[in-house]
Write an enzyme that holds these catalytic residues in place. Structure first.
Site, PDB file in Angstrom:
ATOM      1  N   ARG A   1       0.908  -1.037   0.236  1.00 39.90           N
ATOM      2  CA  ARG A   1      -0.026  -0.354   0.188  1.00 39.90           C
ATOM      3  C   ARG A   1       1.117   0.968  -0.201  1.00 39.90           C
ATOM      4  NH1 ARG A   1      -2.133  -3.474  -1.399  1.00 39.90           N
ATOM      5  NH2 ARG A   1      -3.559  -5.063  -0.407  1.00 39.90           N
TER       6      ARG A   1
ATOM      7  N   SER B   1     -10.805  -1.429   3.933  1.00 39.70           N
ATOM      8  CA  SER B   1     -10.459  -1.650   4.902  1.00 39.70           C
ATOM      9  C   SER B   1      -9.714  -0.219   5.051  1.00 39.70           C
ATOM     10  CB  SER B   1      -9.034  -2.520   4.725  1.00 39.70           C
ATOM     11  OG  SER B   1      -9.636  -3.978   3.931  1.00 39.70           O
TER      12      SER B   1
ATOM     13  N   GLU C   1      -4.757   2.825   6.516  1.00 40.05           N
ATOM     14  CA  GLU C   1      -4.724   2.416   5.427  1.00 40.05           C
ATOM     15  C   GLU C   1      -5.428   3.698   4.655  1.00 40.05           C
ATOM     16  OE1 GLU C   1      -5.205  -1.138   2.696  1.00 40.05           O
ATOM     17  OE2 GLU C   1      -6.101  -0.158   1.617  1.00 40.05           O
TER      18      GLU C   1
HETATM   19  C1  LIG Z   1     -15.624  -1.940  -0.795  1.00 37.60           C
HETATM   20  C2  LIG Z   1     -14.454  -1.399  -1.210  1.00 37.60           C
HETATM   21  C3  LIG Z   1     -13.074  -1.970  -1.512  1.00 37.60           C
HETATM   22  C4  LIG Z   1     -11.758  -1.569  -1.329  1.00 37.60           C
HETATM   23  N1  LIG Z   1     -10.967  -2.812  -1.372  1.00 37.60           N
HETATM   24  C5  LIG Z   1      -9.489  -2.297  -1.614  1.00 37.60           C
HETATM   25  C6  LIG Z   1      -8.405  -3.420  -2.337  1.00 37.60           C
HETATM   26  O1  LIG Z   1      -9.483  -4.808  -2.152  1.00 37.60           O
HETATM   27  N2  LIG Z   1      -7.502  -3.786  -1.947  1.00 37.60           N
HETATM   28  C7  LIG Z   1      -6.750  -1.625  -1.957  1.00 37.60           C
HETATM   29  O2  LIG Z   1      -6.207  -1.821  -2.467  1.00 37.60           O
HETATM   30  N3  LIG Z   1      -7.772  -1.081  -2.158  1.00 37.60           N
HETATM   31  C8  LIG Z   1      -9.168  -1.512  -1.936  1.00 37.60           C
HETATM   32  N4  LIG Z   1      -9.995   0.069  -1.346  1.00 37.60           N
HETATM   33  C9  LIG Z   1      -9.889   1.170  -1.358  1.00 37.60           C
HETATM   34  C10 LIG Z   1      -9.182   1.799  -2.017  1.00 37.60           C
HETATM   35  O3  LIG Z   1     -10.236   1.477  -3.864  1.00 37.60           O
HETATM   36  C11 LIG Z   1      -7.908   1.659  -3.221  1.00 37.60           C
HETATM   37  O4  LIG Z   1      -7.007   2.751  -2.434  1.00 37.60           O
HETATM   38  C12 LIG Z   1      -7.485   2.187  -4.366  1.00 37.60           C
HETATM   39  O5  LIG Z   1      -6.707   1.811  -5.341  1.00 37.60           O
HETATM   40  C13 LIG Z   1      -8.211   3.870  -4.392  1.00 37.60           C
HETATM   41  O6  LIG Z   1      -8.280   5.231  -5.968  1.00 37.60           O
HETATM   42  P1  LIG Z   1      -9.284   6.397  -5.931  1.00 37.60           P
HETATM   43  O7  LIG Z   1      -9.136   6.752  -7.220  1.00 37.60           O
HETATM   44  O8  LIG Z   1     -10.272   6.056  -5.029  1.00 37.60           O
HETATM   45  O9  LIG Z   1      -8.694   7.486  -4.863  1.00 37.60           O
HETATM   46  P2  LIG Z   1      -8.855   8.427  -3.781  1.00 37.60           P
HETATM   47  O10 LIG Z   1      -9.147   7.770  -2.725  1.00 37.60           O
HETATM   48  O11 LIG Z   1      -8.700   9.384  -4.474  1.00 37.60           O
HETATM   49  O12 LIG Z   1      -7.204   8.823  -3.300  1.00 37.60           O
HETATM   50  C14 LIG Z   1      -5.878   8.590  -2.119  1.00 37.60           C
HETATM   51  C15 LIG Z   1      -5.178   9.064  -2.458  1.00 37.60           C
HETATM   52  O13 LIG Z   1      -4.449   8.580  -3.963  1.00 37.60           O
HETATM   53  C16 LIG Z   1      -4.512  10.012  -4.712  1.00 37.60           C
HETATM   54  N5  LIG Z   1      -4.352  10.132  -6.265  1.00 37.60           N
HETATM   55  C17 LIG Z   1      -5.543   9.615  -6.962  1.00 37.60           C
HETATM   56  N6  LIG Z   1      -5.497  10.103  -7.687  1.00 37.60           N
HETATM   57  C18 LIG Z   1      -4.068   9.876  -8.497  1.00 37.60           C
HETATM   58  C19 LIG Z   1      -3.677  10.375  -9.550  1.00 37.60           C
HETATM   59  N7  LIG Z   1      -3.662  10.241 -10.837  1.00 37.60           N
HETATM   60  N8  LIG Z   1      -2.449  11.066  -9.188  1.00 37.60           N
HETATM   61  C20 LIG Z   1      -1.460  10.458  -8.337  1.00 37.60           C
HETATM   62  N9  LIG Z   1      -2.288  10.787  -7.184  1.00 37.60           N
HETATM   63  C21 LIG Z   1      -3.753  10.028  -7.138  1.00 37.60           C
HETATM   64  C22 LIG Z   1      -5.715  10.769  -3.990  1.00 37.60           C
HETATM   65  O14 LIG Z   1      -4.560  12.285  -3.809  1.00 37.60           O
HETATM   66  C23 LIG Z   1      -4.854  10.439  -2.566  1.00 37.60           C
HETATM   67  O15 LIG Z   1      -4.159  10.299  -2.256  1.00 37.60           O
HETATM   68  C24 LIG Z   1     -11.055  -0.382  -1.480  1.00 37.60           C
HETATM   69  C25 LIG Z   1     -12.072   0.474  -1.146  1.00 37.60           C
HETATM   70  C26 LIG Z   1     -13.471   0.140  -1.057  1.00 37.60           C
HETATM   71  C27 LIG Z   1     -15.114   1.260  -0.551  1.00 37.60           C
END
Ligand SMILES: Cc1cc2nc3c(=O)[nH]c(=O)nc-3n(C[C@H](O)[C@H](O)[C@H](O)COP(=O)(O)OP(=O)(O)OC[C@H]3O[C@@H](n4cnc5c(N)ncnc54)[C@H](O)[C@@H]3O)c2cc1C
Length: 315
Positions: free
Chosen positions: A176, A226, A296
């Protein structure tokens, strides 16, 4: 700096239809909470992204990147300055065994494209509700796979506003973690290196992972997945379960009864409810088991009572 000053500069860079003022951030987060963003901008070209970043750097206007908001808790006071969403960049292109996905594309859609092209390597991502940019930033992973296993390179705008390509090896990808979390790169595109595979086998793995996810996770409620990282030698969910915390509620936030590692928004929770509950869980687990749970999920934005001004050295 005055909001009108920022707006007047922004409209010189991007179309006014792509600038929302005082946008409710809860419309853009999976937890369905958070205050307002002063500006929520959705550029349509890389040049626009670059120009917005350069403007922010020059004028010291704070900017925050948001993907799908699935790993974010935005505090109730919202986010000052500019929130940049790359949701308009959602192209996914397959060429032989490589997939180039723009940062606003869903990582789930990217894994489906891989399936359609009979490419193996992205099955693990079939239920992660983030964007490609967010998945790279977090080195997202599930069920034994992670972005690190198949990422070849990324195209970014760096902290000086320059567009450059970085190889995956340069990102220090770990559990992560990517060094983008420190260096402020904006991910524009990711290139994944996959292998030829068998459609039915890839689909069977994805179906199995989807079944596991749907049976174990409280997907019927808003959440941020998580909340805590896996502490070495333990499982966060098990520690929380064994601390009898499941069902504990503060305001509208509840430690999920279905999956102890999740905190769900069961009734119009505020960010304060969430954050207070997270601290309560950390304190209880520490007291009972001596284990520190590291978050996380990322917490950003301002407290409700903080003064809603943009601090710059300019005015
Ligand atoms: C139901 C559910 C299940 C999930 N299951 C998992 C799982 O199995 N495994 C897992 O690893 N995670 C899981 N997650 C967490 C999440 O989906 C991941 O961490 C995902 O990668 C976040 O992506 P996001 O686009 O939503 O980022 P955001 O939540 O919008 O942002 C997260 C971070 O990334 C940065 N960011 C976003 N886009 C960019 C970009 N283009 N360039 C630079 N920085 C950027 C943001 O500034 C922020 O700091 C889950 C979440 C939920 C709600």
């Amino acid at each position: 700096m005055m909001k009108t000053t920022i707006y007047n500069q922004l409209v010189k860079i991007i179309n006014e239809n792509n600038i929302a003022i005082d946008e409710d951030i809860k419309n853009h987060t999976y937890t369905k909470l958070g205050g307002k963003a002063d500006f929520f901008v959705t550029p349509t070209t890389y040049e626009e992204v670059q120009n917005i970043v350069k403007y922010c750097l020059e004028e010291k206007v704070p900017f925050t990147l948001i993907g799908n908001g699935s790993n974010l808790i935005v505090r109730d006071g919202g986010i000052r300055g500019i929130v940049l969403s790359l949701k308009n960049f959602d192209k996914i292109t397959v060429s032989n065994t490589k997939i180039v996905a723009q940062s606003g594309a869903a990582i789930i859609d990217t894994s489906r494209k891989a399936l359609d092209a009979k490419l193996t390597g992205l099955e693990f991502a079939c239920g992660i509700p983030g964007t490609v940019g967010g998945a790279v930033y977090m080195n997202a992973g599930a069920y034994g796979g992670e972005v690190k296993d198949c990422l070849e390179s990324i195209l970014v705008i760096d902290k000086n506003g320059e567009m450059i390509r970085r190889k995956a090896e340069e990102l220090d990808l770990a559990y992560r973690y990517s060094n983008i979390q420190e260096n402020g790169d904006i991910v524009l595109e990711a290139t994944f290196q996959l292998q030829h595979g068998n459609y039915d086998e890839i689909k069977a793995i994805m179906d199995d992972l989807t079944f596991k996810r749907e049976s174990k996770q409280p997907l019927e409620y808003p959440s941020c997945g998580s909340v805590f990282k896996r502490p070495p030698g333990y499982f966060a969910g098990k520690l929380i379960q064994d601390s009898n915390l499941q069902g504990t509620r503060i305001g509208g936030a509840e430690v999920s009864k279905k999956h102890a590692g999740f905190i769900v928004n069961v009734d119009n929770a505020t960010a304060t409810d969430y954050i207070t509950l997270i601290k309560h869980v950390q304190k209880t687990v520490k007291e009972k088991f001596g284990v520190s749970l590291e978050r996380e999920v990322r917490i950003i934005g301002e407290e409700l009572n903080e003064k809603s001004v943009i601090n710059t050295n300019k005015e």
